[in-house]
Design an enzyme around this catalytic site. Sequence first.
Site, PDB file in Angstrom:
ATOM      1  N   ASN A 210       0.793  -1.241   0.102  1.00  0.00           N
ATOM      2  CA  ASN A 210      -0.011   0.034   0.087  1.00  0.00           C
ATOM      3  C   ASN A 210       0.837   1.230  -0.066  1.00  0.00           C
ATOM      4  OD1 ASN A 210       0.302   0.658   2.953  1.00  0.00           O
ATOM      5  ND2 ASN A 210      -0.458  -1.332   3.337  1.00  0.00           N
ATOM      6  N   ASP A 279      -4.636  -6.303   5.035  1.00  0.00           N
ATOM      7  CA  ASP A 279      -5.746  -7.028   5.300  1.00  0.00           C
ATOM      8  C   ASP A 279      -5.825  -8.379   4.561  1.00  0.00           C
ATOM      9  OD1 ASP A 279      -6.903  -4.930   7.069  1.00  0.00           O
ATOM     10  OD2 ASP A 279      -7.537  -4.029   5.208  1.00  0.00           O
ATOM     11  N   LYS A 289       8.623 -16.921 -10.707  1.00  0.00           N
ATOM     12  CA  LYS A 289       8.229 -15.731 -11.299  1.00  0.00           C
ATOM     13  C   LYS A 289       6.904 -16.294 -12.283  1.00  0.00           C
ATOM     14  CE  LYS A 289       8.527 -11.954 -14.614  1.00  0.00           C
ATOM     15  NZ  LYS A 289       9.575 -11.223 -15.498  1.00  0.00           N
ATOM     16  N   PHE A 323      -4.336   3.696  14.473  1.00  0.00           N
ATOM     17  CA  PHE A 323      -4.543   4.476  13.410  1.00  0.00           C
ATOM     18  C   PHE A 323      -5.599   4.099  12.379  1.00  0.00           C
ATOM     19  CE2 PHE A 323      -0.881   6.542  15.455  1.00  0.00           C
ATOM     20  CZ  PHE A 323      -0.886   7.603  15.001  1.00  0.00           C
ATOM     21  N   LYS A 341     -12.010  -3.199  18.443  1.00  0.00           N
ATOM     22  CA  LYS A 341     -10.708  -3.823  18.612  1.00  0.00           C
ATOM     23  C   LYS A 341     -10.264  -3.574  19.757  1.00  0.00           C
ATOM     24  CE  LYS A 341      -9.065  -3.472  13.918  1.00  0.00           C
ATOM     25  NZ  LYS A 341      -7.792  -3.207  12.687  1.00  0.00           N
TER      26      LYS A 341
END
Length: 400
Positions: A210, A279, A289, A323, A341
């Site tokens: 990300n 996630d 590959k 966060f 959480k």
Amino acid sequence: MTMLSGKEIVLGVTGGIAAYKACEIVRALRKDGAGVRVILTASGARFITPLTLQTLSKNPVFTDLFDLITESEIGHISLAQRANLLLIAPATANILGKIRGGIADDLLSTVVMATSAPVLLAPAMNSQMYASPAVRENVEVLLERGFTFVDPDEGELACGTVGPGRLADTEKIVEMARILLTEKILAGKRVVVGAGPTAEDIDPVRYLTNRSSGKMGFAMAVAARRFGADVTLVAGPTRLPDPLFMKTIRVRSAEEMLGAVGTAAEAADAVVMAAAVADFRPESAAPLKIKKETFDRRISLVPTEDILSSLGRSRGSRVLVGFAAETNDLEGNAVEKMRRKNLDAIVANDVSRTDIGFGSDSNEVRVYFSDGTALDLAMAAKDAIASAVWRAVCRKFLPG
């Protein structure tokens, strides 16, 4: 406001080839907001001129024990009293021996004896001198007396030998000055911070990740260290160098981060998960590959274990802060995540904005607390945001 704004630092420069680096140190301290006054010893003046240091510091340079700053102020007493920090860089074997022995025969050694400010010593000398029994004993005695050292770096020295003895990097010296001059609201606390992205391998050359740069998590770790905590940073693959004066554990995948954070958290008083943990991960990584011609256009994904949820289920007395990087319904998504959480607080920001968040040096956040209150922090540098978050967390959950 920069970290050293309003602080007065007296810099002692002694006689060694590294004295020229005092110019870099003065510039860096002033850039960080400090006022700098330089004491230049007689031997130091053989390597660098008072005029150079005066030009950079914007203050007179002091060399003589018997100089008067004004008609009514004795020089060494005035300098000793005005200092928030006394920094000696480079610190030669000679000055270390004088300080250990209580000798005050020049302006710098007299100011050391007269100040109540913390004293930071950055030694620089030949490797053999630094390793000599006398110097090692002097360093140990001064450490026991409460002096702080920034150890020299290793490398090629002016004498041609290679080993420890080079004056520590300027940023390392300035960062220790910041640490010494920051209030210790986390003194005695053990903190774990997770930062950066994770990389989940598809094959030996491709992976899922990300846009997290790790900057906010690193800022949280650095701020905690400046506030006096014993910090362990668990960092995913980022381009950021390891922060100074803390333990950094580098990981790659969500599974590796789970293991490292879980182990470190066992002894922690607080855990902050600023990391952007994947996630999902590929169900299995191909050993070779994947060729474009044979790819069936499908990658089977499985969920990764939620690190914060895992910590929340067995939290004990530790403080948990998460966060939330959101693109819509900031409050609804962040508060729901905090409750699900079992967190004490969650720091939420809108990553759809281009002026804050991923990759930016600035952020703007809202901190939601488990008691239903919230704190808005306007756009500022990430280190300032991190400091403000820690102050709020300490007030609510970690009182001194």
